[in-house]
Design a protein around this motif. Structure first.
Motif, PDB file in Angstrom:
ATOM      1  N   GLU A  78      -5.875  -0.478   6.445  1.00 19.02           N
ATOM      2  CA  GLU A  78      -5.186  -1.763   6.307  1.00 19.02           C
ATOM      3  C   GLU A  78      -4.013  -1.677   5.340  1.00 19.02           C
ATOM      4  O   GLU A  78      -3.041  -2.438   5.459  1.00 19.02           O
ATOM      5  CB  GLU A  78      -6.162  -2.847   5.845  1.00 19.02           C
ATOM      6  CG  GLU A  78      -7.173  -3.250   6.883  1.00 19.02           C
ATOM      7  CD  GLU A  78      -6.549  -3.960   8.079  1.00 19.02           C
ATOM      8  OE1 GLU A  78      -5.503  -4.613   7.915  1.00 19.02           O
ATOM      9  OE2 GLU A  78      -7.118  -3.859   9.179  1.00 19.02           O
ATOM     10  N   ALA A  79      -4.084  -0.737   4.396  1.00 23.91           N
ATOM     11  CA  ALA A  79      -3.000  -0.600   3.412  1.00 23.91           C
ATOM     12  C   ALA A  79      -1.683  -0.212   4.070  1.00 23.91           C
ATOM     13  O   ALA A  79      -0.609  -0.515   3.543  1.00 23.91           O
ATOM     14  CB  ALA A  79      -3.385   0.433   2.357  1.00 23.91           C
ATOM     15  N   LEU A  80      -1.746   0.464   5.209  1.00 24.89           N
ATOM     16  CA  LEU A  80      -0.524   0.918   5.870  1.00 24.89           C
ATOM     17  C   LEU A  80       0.399  -0.233   6.235  1.00 24.89           C
ATOM     18  O   LEU A  80       1.633  -0.093   6.227  1.00 24.89           O
ATOM     19  CB  LEU A  80      -0.871   1.707   7.139  1.00 24.89           C
ATOM     20  CG  LEU A  80      -1.714   2.971   6.974  1.00 24.89           C
ATOM     21  CD1 LEU A  80      -2.065   3.537   8.341  1.00 24.89           C
ATOM     22  CD2 LEU A  80      -0.988   4.011   6.132  1.00 24.89           C
TER      23      LEU A  80
ATOM     24  N   HIS B 265      -2.823  12.109  -7.152  1.00 24.18           N
ATOM     25  CA  HIS B 265      -2.497  10.776  -6.653  1.00 24.18           C
ATOM     26  C   HIS B 265      -3.777  10.108  -6.172  1.00 24.18           C
ATOM     27  O   HIS B 265      -4.715  10.788  -5.744  1.00 24.18           O
ATOM     28  CB  HIS B 265      -1.481  10.856  -5.505  1.00 24.18           C
ATOM     29  CG  HIS B 265      -0.186  11.471  -5.916  1.00 24.18           C
ATOM     30  ND1 HIS B 265       0.749  10.807  -6.692  1.00 24.18           N
ATOM     31  CD2 HIS B 265       0.335  12.697  -5.683  1.00 24.18           C
ATOM     32  CE1 HIS B 265       1.784  11.602  -6.904  1.00 24.18           C
ATOM     33  NE2 HIS B 265       1.557  12.753  -6.315  1.00 24.18           N
ATOM     34  N   PRO B 266      -3.826   8.770  -6.195  1.00 27.19           N
ATOM     35  CA  PRO B 266      -5.032   8.073  -5.740  1.00 27.19           C
ATOM     36  C   PRO B 266      -5.256   8.248  -4.238  1.00 27.19           C
ATOM     37  O   PRO B 266      -4.317   8.484  -3.477  1.00 27.19           O
ATOM     38  CB  PRO B 266      -4.736   6.600  -6.070  1.00 27.19           C
ATOM     39  CG  PRO B 266      -3.545   6.595  -6.956  1.00 27.19           C
ATOM     40  CD  PRO B 266      -2.795   7.858  -6.702  1.00 27.19           C
ATOM     41  N   VAL B 267      -6.504   8.088  -3.832  1.00 27.88           N
ATOM     42  CA  VAL B 267      -6.849   8.060  -2.418  1.00 27.88           C
ATOM     43  C   VAL B 267      -6.417   6.710  -1.845  1.00 27.88           C
ATOM     44  O   VAL B 267      -6.559   5.670  -2.505  1.00 27.88           O
ATOM     45  CB  VAL B 267      -8.368   8.270  -2.225  1.00 27.88           C
ATOM     46  CG1 VAL B 267      -8.774   8.046  -0.770  1.00 27.88           C
ATOM     47  CG2 VAL B 267      -8.762   9.669  -2.672  1.00 27.88           C
ATOM     48  N   ILE B 268      -5.874   6.715  -0.624  1.00 26.78           N
ATOM     49  CA  ILE B 268      -5.456   5.467   0.004  1.00 26.78           C
ATOM     50  C   ILE B 268      -6.653   4.545   0.172  1.00 26.78           C
ATOM     51  O   ILE B 268      -7.773   4.990   0.446  1.00 26.78           O
ATOM     52  CB  ILE B 268      -4.740   5.737   1.353  1.00 26.78           C
ATOM     53  CG1 ILE B 268      -4.080   4.453   1.865  1.00 26.78           C
ATOM     54  CG2 ILE B 268      -5.689   6.362   2.368  1.00 26.78           C
ATOM     55  CD1 ILE B 268      -3.080   4.679   2.970  1.00 26.78           C
TER      56      ILE B 268
ATOM     57  N   VAL C 207       2.613   7.040  -3.574  1.00 25.14           N
ATOM     58  CA  VAL C 207       2.107   8.306  -3.035  1.00 25.14           C
ATOM     59  C   VAL C 207       0.588   8.223  -3.047  1.00 25.14           C
ATOM     60  O   VAL C 207      -0.026   7.954  -4.072  1.00 25.14           O
ATOM     61  CB  VAL C 207       2.589   9.513  -3.871  1.00 25.14           C
ATOM     62  CG1 VAL C 207       2.107  10.820  -3.235  1.00 25.14           C
ATOM     63  CG2 VAL C 207       4.110   9.506  -4.005  1.00 25.14           C
ATOM     64  N   ARG C 208       0.003   8.450  -1.875  1.00 28.38           N
ATOM     65  CA  ARG C 208      -1.444   8.387  -1.728  1.00 28.38           C
ATOM     66  C   ARG C 208      -1.924   9.596  -0.938  1.00 28.38           C
ATOM     67  O   ARG C 208      -1.187  10.171  -0.145  1.00 28.38           O
ATOM     68  CB  ARG C 208      -1.876   7.107  -0.984  1.00 28.38           C
ATOM     69  CG  ARG C 208      -1.516   5.813  -1.708  1.00 28.38           C
ATOM     70  CD  ARG C 208      -2.358   5.615  -2.946  1.00 28.38           C
ATOM     71  NE  ARG C 208      -2.091   4.329  -3.583  1.00 28.38           N
ATOM     72  CZ  ARG C 208      -1.206   4.148  -4.559  1.00 28.38           C
ATOM     73  NH1 ARG C 208      -0.496   5.180  -5.004  1.00 28.38           N
ATOM     74  NH2 ARG C 208      -1.029   2.960  -5.099  1.00 28.38           N
TER      75      ARG C 208
ATOM     76  N   VAL D  32       7.961   2.167   0.603  1.00 25.61           N
ATOM     77  CA  VAL D  32       7.665   3.428   1.303  1.00 25.61           C
ATOM     78  C   VAL D  32       6.333   3.992   0.835  1.00 25.61           C
ATOM     79  O   VAL D  32       6.049   4.024  -0.366  1.00 25.61           O
ATOM     80  CB  VAL D  32       8.789   4.459   1.051  1.00 25.61           C
ATOM     81  CG1 VAL D  32       8.444   5.812   1.669  1.00 25.61           C
ATOM     82  CG2 VAL D  32      10.117   3.950   1.585  1.00 25.61           C
ATOM     83  N   LEU D  33       5.545   4.462   1.804  1.00 23.41           N
ATOM     84  CA  LEU D  33       4.300   5.168   1.505  1.00 23.41           C
ATOM     85  C   LEU D  33       4.466   6.632   1.870  1.00 23.41           C
ATOM     86  O   LEU D  33       4.874   6.956   2.990  1.00 23.41           O
ATOM     87  CB  LEU D  33       3.137   4.587   2.317  1.00 23.41           C
ATOM     88  CG  LEU D  33       1.819   5.371   2.253  1.00 23.41           C
ATOM     89  CD1 LEU D  33       1.231   5.331   0.842  1.00 23.41           C
ATOM     90  CD2 LEU D  33       0.825   4.845   3.280  1.00 23.41           C
ATOM     91  N   VAL D  34       4.150   7.515   0.944  1.00 25.14           N
ATOM     92  CA  VAL D  34       4.033   8.941   1.228  1.00 25.14           C
ATOM     93  C   VAL D  34       2.541   9.241   1.239  1.00 25.14           C
ATOM     94  O   VAL D  34       1.867   9.122   0.214  1.00 25.14           O
ATOM     95  CB  VAL D  34       4.759   9.807   0.186  1.00 25.14           C
ATOM     96  CG1 VAL D  34       4.628  11.297   0.539  1.00 25.14           C
ATOM     97  CG2 VAL D  34       6.232   9.411   0.085  1.00 25.14           C
TER      98      VAL D  34
END
Length: 200
Positions: A65-67, A58-61, A35-36, A4-6
């Motif tokens: 493409e990471a999604l 939190h880090p920047v996404i 979490v990004r 999961v990505l938040v």
């Protein structure tokens, strides 16, 4: 195990706290959670004049493409005139490549937000986020009324069937309450559970 990505943007810290609660809920369902945040795009003079709080929690996404590597994507952004903030919109405007490939089709999504007032565009902001997710083919999970903490008028509360919310007050002085954070945890858990069922 669902991944999961938040993904959020926060000007004053309210959405950062909500993002952490969403992540906590997703982890409670056994998900692996990242979490990004999206980058700040406002000019430095605007950031300074508005008193934005620098967010390094939190880090920047890494980029759109990471999604594609996640089973669920939960997006949080504050309202700007009844729609998601330009910072979050700018990020989604870069996702055309993964849209063309259908890279997010079949994944699970959800939205959360913050407004200054109780009627400051929470639901339209949620829908402005959800619209992007639907165009990418995500299945949307909101904040259903299984979370009863969003009901009642004995205190100021966030919450909407379309996603978890909080109310910041015009000067940003109201922080997310436990009822607001519990709603975010509930939604995060429901999204993680849904994603786990779909990948099983």
């Amino acid at each position: 195990m669902a991944k999961v990505l938040v993904l959020y943007y926060s000007s004053y810290g309210h959405l950062s706290k909500m993002a952490d609660a969403v992540a906590e809920g997703a982890r409670s369902a056994g998900a692996e959670v990242d979490v990004r945040r999206v980058p700040e795009t406002a000019p430095p003079e605007v950031v300074a004049a508005a008193g934005f709080q620098p967010d390094h929690s939190h880090p920047v996404i890494e980029g759109p493409e990471a999604l594609a590597s996640y089973d669920a994507i939960i997006v949080g952004a504050p309202t700007r005139y009844g729609r998601m903030s330009s910072q979050m919109a700018a990020f989604w405007d870069t996702t055309g490549g993964i849209w063309m490939r259908g890279a997010l089709v079949g994944k699970v999504g959800g939205a959360f937000t913050s407004t200054a007032t109780q009627h400051g565009g929470q639901e339209t902001t949620l829908f402005s986020i959800i619209t992007n997710l639907l165009h990418h083919g995500l299945t949307i999970v909101g904040l259903d009324y299984g979370y009863a903490g969003q009901m009642g008028v004995e205190e100021v509360k966030g919450g909407s069937p379309y996603g978890a919310t909080t109310i910041a007050d015009g000067n940003g002085s109201r922080q997310p309450s436990e009822a607001d954070l519990d709603g975010a945890r509930y939604q995060g858990k429901r999204i993680a559970e849904t994603a786990a069922k779909l990948i099983a």
